[in-house]
Design an enzyme around this catalytic site. Structure first.
Site, PDB file in Angstrom:
ATOM      1  N   LYS A   1       1.010  -1.082  -0.522  1.00  0.00           N
ATOM      2  CA  LYS A   1      -0.169   0.159  -0.345  1.00  0.00           C
ATOM      3  C   LYS A   1       1.228   1.556   0.023  1.00  0.00           C
ATOM      4  O   LYS A   1       0.851   2.156  -0.695  1.00  0.00           O
ATOM      5  CB  LYS A   1      -0.932  -0.143   1.042  1.00  0.00           C
ATOM      6  CG  LYS A   1      -1.927  -0.771   1.765  1.00  0.00           C
ATOM      7  CD  LYS A   1      -2.928  -0.785   2.564  1.00  0.00           C
ATOM      8  CE  LYS A   1      -2.457  -0.652   4.087  1.00  0.00           C
ATOM      9  NZ  LYS A   1      -1.625  -1.817   4.091  1.00  0.00           N
TER      10      LYS A   1
ATOM     11  N   ARG B   1     -10.442   1.417   9.459  1.00  0.00           N
ATOM     12  CA  ARG B   1      -9.765   0.058   9.288  1.00  0.00           C
ATOM     13  C   ARG B   1     -11.255  -1.002  10.315  1.00  0.00           C
ATOM     14  O   ARG B   1     -11.161  -1.425  10.026  1.00  0.00           O
ATOM     15  CB  ARG B   1      -8.903  -0.043  10.108  1.00  0.00           C
ATOM     16  CG  ARG B   1      -8.802   0.595  11.262  1.00  0.00           C
ATOM     17  CD  ARG B   1      -7.271   0.347  11.927  1.00  0.00           C
ATOM     18  NE  ARG B   1      -7.635   0.499  13.466  1.00  0.00           N
ATOM     19  CZ  ARG B   1      -7.224   1.648  14.387  1.00  0.00           C
ATOM     20  NH1 ARG B   1      -5.927   2.414  13.864  1.00  0.00           N
ATOM     21  NH2 ARG B   1      -7.538   1.881  15.223  1.00  0.00           N
TER      22      ARG B   1
ATOM     23  N   ARG C   1      11.440  -6.253   5.878  1.00  0.00           N
ATOM     24  CA  ARG C   1      10.789  -5.265   6.279  1.00  0.00           C
ATOM     25  C   ARG C   1      11.546  -4.617   7.174  1.00  0.00           C
ATOM     26  O   ARG C   1      12.761  -3.896   8.165  1.00  0.00           O
ATOM     27  CB  ARG C   1       9.650  -4.778   6.235  1.00  0.00           C
ATOM     28  CG  ARG C   1       9.035  -3.200   6.126  1.00  0.00           C
ATOM     29  CD  ARG C   1       7.573  -2.671   6.390  1.00  0.00           C
ATOM     30  NE  ARG C   1       6.870  -3.369   7.492  1.00  0.00           N
ATOM     31  CZ  ARG C   1       5.471  -3.027   7.375  1.00  0.00           C
ATOM     32  NH1 ARG C   1       4.876  -2.519   6.133  1.00  0.00           N
ATOM     33  NH2 ARG C   1       5.184  -3.155   8.498  1.00  0.00           N
TER      34      ARG C   1
ATOM     35  N   ARG D   1      12.197  -2.098  12.734  1.00  0.00           N
ATOM     36  CA  ARG D   1      10.969  -1.915  13.054  1.00  0.00           C
ATOM     37  C   ARG D   1      10.180  -2.654  14.420  1.00  0.00           C
ATOM     38  O   ARG D   1      10.073  -4.213  13.936  1.00  0.00           O
ATOM     39  CB  ARG D   1       9.628  -2.035  12.357  1.00  0.00           C
ATOM     40  CG  ARG D   1       9.997  -0.591  11.632  1.00  0.00           C
ATOM     41  CD  ARG D   1       9.111  -0.360  10.185  1.00  0.00           C
ATOM     42  NE  ARG D   1       7.495  -0.641  11.051  1.00  0.00           N
ATOM     43  CZ  ARG D   1       6.794  -0.400   9.828  1.00  0.00           C
ATOM     44  NH1 ARG D   1       6.869  -0.138   9.004  1.00  0.00           N
ATOM     45  NH2 ARG D   1       5.412  -0.361  10.282  1.00  0.00           N
TER      46      ARG D   1
ATOM     47  N   ARG E   1      -1.340  -8.677  13.600  1.00  0.00           N
ATOM     48  CA  ARG E   1      -2.327  -7.937  12.689  1.00  0.00           C
ATOM     49  C   ARG E   1      -2.775  -8.481  11.616  1.00  0.00           C
ATOM     50  O   ARG E   1      -4.306  -7.913  11.266  1.00  0.00           O
ATOM     51  CB  ARG E   1      -1.397  -6.803  12.185  1.00  0.00           C
ATOM     52  CG  ARG E   1      -0.390  -6.424  13.158  1.00  0.00           C
ATOM     53  CD  ARG E   1       0.140  -4.672  12.826  1.00  0.00           C
ATOM     54  NE  ARG E   1       0.486  -3.880  13.567  1.00  0.00           N
ATOM     55  CZ  ARG E   1       1.831  -3.749  13.371  1.00  0.00           C
ATOM     56  NH1 ARG E   1       2.667  -4.135  12.701  1.00  0.00           N
ATOM     57  NH2 ARG E   1       2.342  -2.982  14.625  1.00  0.00           N
TER      58      ARG E   1
END
Length: 191
Positions: free
Chosen positions: A13, A88, A127, A133, A144
């Protein structure tokens, strides 16, 4: 052009929002980026958001709605925007409907990107390793994705019923995906 870009985490996205932003010369507004900025700068909102994101939970609607509303009212968003990561859930769809009405604008389209769960897990773990992260552990990623399937994926039907949904495969050559999205958006705009 006022767009939503939707899909599970890791589907691309952010990448596609950036390309569409450049093409249409409108800001890409990522709720995730807004929260990460606040967390990094240790603002009050950032501290509050961090308590949720570190556990793999989503930031509550009240905080998210306020940030989105303020952001959509900024000068650089007057001629359009791309919202990434919002809405969401069904209550955020209702909140966005109210915001758009108050701003006197309409949503042009909803771009939905899709990919298999194993591809998403692999992308997000990569990622996490590259960006360091803390919110991208395998457990948090799985939670998630489950939350997305339960709360956000059903929103696609709302936008499908409104005639706004355009769905695309999020796996493949990034530029080809972007080109296909732009072609479909331009067709929709011409209708």
């Amino acid at each position: 052009m006022r767009l939503l870009i939707m899909g599970p985490q890791g589907v691309g996205k952010g990448t596609q929002a950036a390309l569409l932003s450049e093409h249409y010369e409108i800001p890409a507004i990522s709720t995730g980026d807004i929260f990460r900025y606040n967390i990094k700068n240790q603002t009050e909102l950032g501290k509050e958001a961090l308590a949720y994101t570190d556990k793999g939970e989503l930031v509550p609607d009240e905080l998210t709605n306020k940030i989105v509303k303020d952001r959509l009212a900024m000068d650089d968003a007057k001629n359009g925007w791309i919202l990434d990561g919002y809405p969401r859930n069904a209550s955020q769809v209702a909140a966005l409907d109210v915001m758009l009405e108050e701003l006197g604008v309409e949503l042009d389209a909803v771009v939905a990107l899709e990919a298999d769960r194993d591809v998403l897990m692999e992308r997000m773990q990569k990622r996490a390793a590259e960006q360091g992260r803390s919110d991208d552990t395998p457990e948090v990623i799985a939670k998630r994705l489950e939350t997305y399937e339960k709360e956000t994926a059903p929103l696609l039907n709302i936008y499908r019923e409104r005639g706004l949904l355009l769905a695309f495969d999020g796996v493949g050559d990034i530029d080809e995906i972007s080109k296909t999205i732009i072609e479909k958006l331009n067709e929709k705009r011409a209708d």
